[in-house]
Design a protein around this motif. Structure first.
Motif, PDB file in Angstrom:
ATOM      1  N   PRO A 106       0.855  -1.196   0.000  1.00  0.00           N
ATOM      2  CA  PRO A 106       0.000   0.000   0.000  1.00  0.00           C
ATOM      3  C   PRO A 106       0.896   1.253   0.000  1.00  0.00           C
ATOM      4  N   ILE A 107       0.770   2.057  -1.038  1.00  0.00           N
ATOM      5  CA  ILE A 107       1.639   3.224  -1.188  1.00  0.00           C
ATOM      6  C   ILE A 107       0.880   4.481  -0.777  1.00  0.00           C
ATOM      7  N   PRO A 108       1.428   5.240   0.182  1.00  0.00           N
ATOM      8  CA  PRO A 108       0.782   6.510   0.553  1.00  0.00           C
ATOM      9  C   PRO A 108       0.772   7.479  -0.634  1.00  0.00           C
ATOM     10  N   GLU A 109      -0.170   8.379  -0.633  1.00  0.00           N
ATOM     11  CA  GLU A 109      -0.323   9.326  -1.744  1.00  0.00           C
ATOM     12  C   GLU A 109       0.950  10.130  -1.985  1.00  0.00           C
ATOM     13  N   ARG A 110       1.632  10.555  -0.937  1.00  0.00           N
ATOM     14  CA  ARG A 110       2.853  11.360  -1.117  1.00  0.00           C
ATOM     15  C   ARG A 110       3.933  10.564  -1.856  1.00  0.00           C
ATOM     16  N   VAL A 111       4.021   9.260  -1.602  1.00  0.00           N
ATOM     17  CA  VAL A 111       5.013   8.429  -2.282  1.00  0.00           C
ATOM     18  C   VAL A 111       4.574   8.181  -3.722  1.00  0.00           C
ATOM     19  N   HIS A 112       3.282   7.998  -3.925  1.00  0.00           N
ATOM     20  CA  HIS A 112       2.767   7.844  -5.291  1.00  0.00           C
ATOM     21  C   HIS A 112       3.096   9.092  -6.110  1.00  0.00           C
ATOM     22  N   GLN A 113       2.885  10.266  -5.523  1.00  0.00           N
ATOM     23  CA  GLN A 113       3.205  11.518  -6.212  1.00  0.00           C
ATOM     24  C   GLN A 113       4.705  11.642  -6.464  1.00  0.00           C
ATOM     25  N   ALA A 114       5.519  11.205  -5.508  1.00  0.00           N
ATOM     26  CA  ALA A 114       6.981  11.235  -5.695  1.00  0.00           C
ATOM     27  C   ALA A 114       7.398  10.307  -6.832  1.00  0.00           C
ATOM     28  N   LEU A 115       6.741   9.169  -6.949  1.00  0.00           N
ATOM     29  CA  LEU A 115       7.025   8.232  -8.033  1.00  0.00           C
ATOM     30  C   LEU A 115       6.673   8.845  -9.381  1.00  0.00           C
ATOM     31  N   LEU A 116       5.503   9.478  -9.473  1.00  0.00           N
ATOM     32  CA  LEU A 116       5.102  10.141 -10.716  1.00  0.00           C
ATOM     33  C   LEU A 116       6.067  11.267 -11.072  1.00  0.00           C
ATOM     34  N   GLU A 117       6.477  12.039 -10.079  1.00  0.00           N
ATOM     35  CA  GLU A 117       7.419  13.133 -10.322  1.00  0.00           C
ATOM     36  C   GLU A 117       8.775  12.593 -10.774  1.00  0.00           C
ATOM     37  N   SER A 118       9.208  11.477 -10.202  1.00  0.00           N
ATOM     38  CA  SER A 118      10.497  10.895 -10.616  1.00  0.00           C
ATOM     39  C   SER A 118      10.428  10.433 -12.068  1.00  0.00           C
ATOM     40  N   GLU A 119       9.265   9.937 -12.504  1.00  0.00           N
ATOM     41  CA  GLU A 119       9.102   9.541 -13.906  1.00  0.00           C
ATOM     42  C   GLU A 119       9.169  10.751 -14.829  1.00  0.00           C
ATOM     43  N   ARG A 120       8.547  11.848 -14.418  1.00  0.00           N
ATOM     44  CA  ARG A 120       8.610  13.077 -15.228  1.00  0.00           C
ATOM     45  C   ARG A 120      10.035  13.614 -15.289  1.00  0.00           C
ATOM     46  N   GLN A 121      10.730  13.606 -14.157  1.00  0.00           N
ATOM     47  CA  GLN A 121      12.106  14.089 -14.118  1.00  0.00           C
ATOM     48  C   GLN A 121      13.029  13.201 -14.955  1.00  0.00           C
ATOM     49  N   ALA A 122      12.797  11.902 -14.920  1.00  0.00           N
ATOM     50  CA  ALA A 122      13.610  10.987 -15.727  1.00  0.00           C
ATOM     51  C   ALA A 122      13.442  11.298 -17.207  1.00  0.00           C
ATOM     52  N   ALA A 123      12.205  11.545 -17.634  1.00  0.00           N
ATOM     53  CA  ALA A 123      11.950  11.882 -19.041  1.00  0.00           C
ATOM     54  C   ALA A 123      12.663  13.181 -19.414  1.00  0.00           C
ATOM     55  N   LYS A 124      12.623  14.180 -18.530  1.00  0.00           N
ATOM     56  CA  LYS A 124      13.301  15.451 -18.801  1.00  0.00           C
ATOM     57  C   LYS A 124      14.815  15.263 -18.859  1.00  0.00           C
ATOM     58  N   THR A 125      15.343  14.442 -17.969  1.00  0.00           N
ATOM     59  CA  THR A 125      16.781  14.185 -17.943  1.00  0.00           C
ATOM     60  C   THR A 125      17.238  13.507 -19.231  1.00  0.00           C
ATOM     61  N   VAL A 126      16.506  12.477 -19.647  1.00  0.00           N
ATOM     62  CA  VAL A 126      16.855  11.773 -20.886  1.00  0.00           C
ATOM     63  C   VAL A 126      16.697  12.709 -22.083  1.00  0.00           C
ATOM     64  N   ALA A 127      15.654  13.534 -22.075  1.00  0.00           N
ATOM     65  CA  ALA A 127      15.453  14.494 -23.173  1.00  0.00           C
ATOM     66  C   ALA A 127      16.622  15.476 -23.254  1.00  0.00           C
ATOM     67  N   GLY A 128      17.111  15.918 -22.100  1.00  0.00           N
ATOM     68  CA  GLY A 128      18.262  16.824 -22.081  1.00  0.00           C
ATOM     69  C   GLY A 128      19.471  16.223 -22.770  1.00  0.00           C
TER      70      GLY A 128
END
Length: 192
Positions: A106-128
């Motif tokens: 069971p993942i708390p909402e704050r961790v779920h949001q951190a996971l989504l943000e890490s996916e967005r940041q990973a995409a930006k990093t690879v795009a860079g």
């Protein structure tokens, strides 16, 4: 705390989340159950800490890869090969653990949001990084890189999680994924 987390990773990997009790974790860590509870309030808290650690480790490895590629000026094919190989090695260390943490815990909402943000940041990093390669189509690159990151994550995790079911050899798997990514990154974008 580190010993408890390391023990928890081994217990979850061996027994799954449901059977990965705090008693088993304490025994594996070589601490009393009271000591375990001084650091973590529950099994869920331990699992969440492991997931947060995984998110941070993945982001760190991705930034290291980008920095290495910029310094070494690898070709696009070499860069993608290094990325896929590194992700496969990371997932091969504890192949069941990520599935257990993401699918059974069971993942708390704050961790779920951190996971989504890490996916967005990973995409930006690879795009860079991929902006440096003229052969990569540049329109909508962050969206393209989100698909790249998700594809590499899913494929390498699936391959590592089932080592006994390897349909193709590891080197062939890496080559196939790199070939797919090269074709995707260098093709003309279709807008319908």
């Amino acid at each position: 705390m580190d010993a408890i987390l390391a023990a928890a990773a081994q217990v979850f990997e061996a027994h799954g989340y449901a059977a990965g009790t705090t008693n088993r974790i304490a025994i594996k860590a070589g601490v009393s159950i009271g000591t375990l509870y001084q650091y973590f309030s529950s099994k869920e808290a331990i699992a969440v800490a492991l997931l947060e650690q995984h998110i941070a480790d993945t982001g760190h490895r991705l930034h290291e890869w980008v920095g290495h590629m910029v310094v070494e000026q690898h070709s696009l094919s070499e860069a993608l090969n290094d990325y896929v190989t590194d992700m496969l090695e990371m997932h091969s260390r504890q192949p069941r653990l990520q599935h257990i943490l993401l699918e059974e815990t069971p993942i708390p909402e704050r961790v779920h949001q951190a996971l989504l943000e890490s996916e967005r940041q990973a995409a930006k990093t690879v795009a860079g990084l991929l902006r440096l390669y003229p052969e990569v189509r540049q329109s909508g690159l962050e969206h393209t890189c989100f698909v790249v990151v998700q594809s590499v994550e899913s494929l390498t995790h699936r391959f590592a999680a089932h080592p006994d079911d390897e349909f193709i050899p590891r080197a062939t798997f890496v080559n196939e994924v790199v070939t797919m990514l090269l074709a995707y990154l260098t093709c003309e974008a279709r807008h319908e």
